[in-house]
Scaffold this active site. Structure first.
Site: not given
Length: 254
Positions: A25, A186-187, A212
């Protein structure tokens, strides 16, 4: 204390620490800013954490990743590694600002689309269920991030709430909590980074790129892997604009 904080907010930002769960990332930003991996990190020799650093314009940029699990060789994602590297980075580097950047799942019901990049306004946990008075509030751990109205307006960035948990999928219990948190994304790290930063009163911004659609019709893991490269490239573009905006400014200018 307020007077001291006011002085800090009016001092030019000098040192930034990026907390990023996966090196994949962070790699586009590492390449763009020509950061160099630090061989002799300020961290304990036993850990697998990776640190990249360098100067960009007038900013001392540090990117810290938890690295790979020493047993399984996979990326050390989740709240525990994120908490540890945030704690150690604050003590060792003493940043003026922390930016937790990375990928996230988005909810189409809240308007999220693949490759959208969000600045997080509020963050909370969705898998710390403690049905005891007051402890239930502690479990959710809802916090506001450092306000950046000028940055958001100038760069025309989307804003949304983030919910954090240690699973990529979403159980019915998680879904109920995420809905209660009014989350758009959300993570697996954001609320943990915010928790540690809040202890030390280090201003923190969370920036997430959507890989996603959690409430879509495709498996989360499949969609995540398919979109990871493209979304990290989009995230890199946004982060570079954020850094350019921060350069030469004080916290109160953000």
């Amino acid at each position: 204390m307020e007077g001291v904080m006011g002085q800090v907010e009016k001092r030019p930002i000098s040192t930034i620490v990026f907390i990023v769960a996966m090196q994949k990332e962070a790699q586009p930003l590492i390449n763009r800013l020509r950061l160099v991996e630090e061989v002799n990190t300020p961290f304990p020799k036993e850990v697998t954490w990776i640190m990249f650093k360098g100067m960009y314009k007038d900013l001392n940029i540090n990117i810290v990743c938890p690295g790979k699990d020493s047993t399984l060789g996979v990326e050390s994602v989740g709240t525990v590694p994120a908490s540890l590297v945030t704690y150690a980075s604050i003590l060792a580097i003493q940043p003026d600002l922390i930016i937790n950047a990375g990928t996230a799942g988005g909810f189409k019901a809240k308007g999220a689309c693949i490759s959208d990049v969000y600045v997080v306004s509020t963050v909370a946990f969705h898998d710390r269920r403690i049905p005891v008075p007051v402890l239930d509030i502690y479990g959710v751990g809802m916090r506001n991030t450092f306000p950046t109205p000028n940055l958001i307006k100038e760069l025309n960035l989307k804003v949304g709430r983030l919910s954090t948990g240690d699973s990529m999928d979403m159980s019915p219990h998680d879904e109920e909590s995420i809905t209660a948190n009014d989350a758009t994304v959300k993570d697996m790290e954001g609320a943990a980074v915010a928790y540690v930063a809040d202890i030390f009163k280090v201003p923190t911004i969370l920036i997430k790129g959507v890989t996603d659609i959690v409430d879509g019709n495709r498996p989360t893991s499949e969609e995540f892997l398919e979109n990871l490269a493209a979304v990290t490239a989009k995230l890199d573009e946004s982060l570079t604009k954020v850094i350019d905006f921060i350069s030469g400014k004080c916290l109160s200018d953000l």
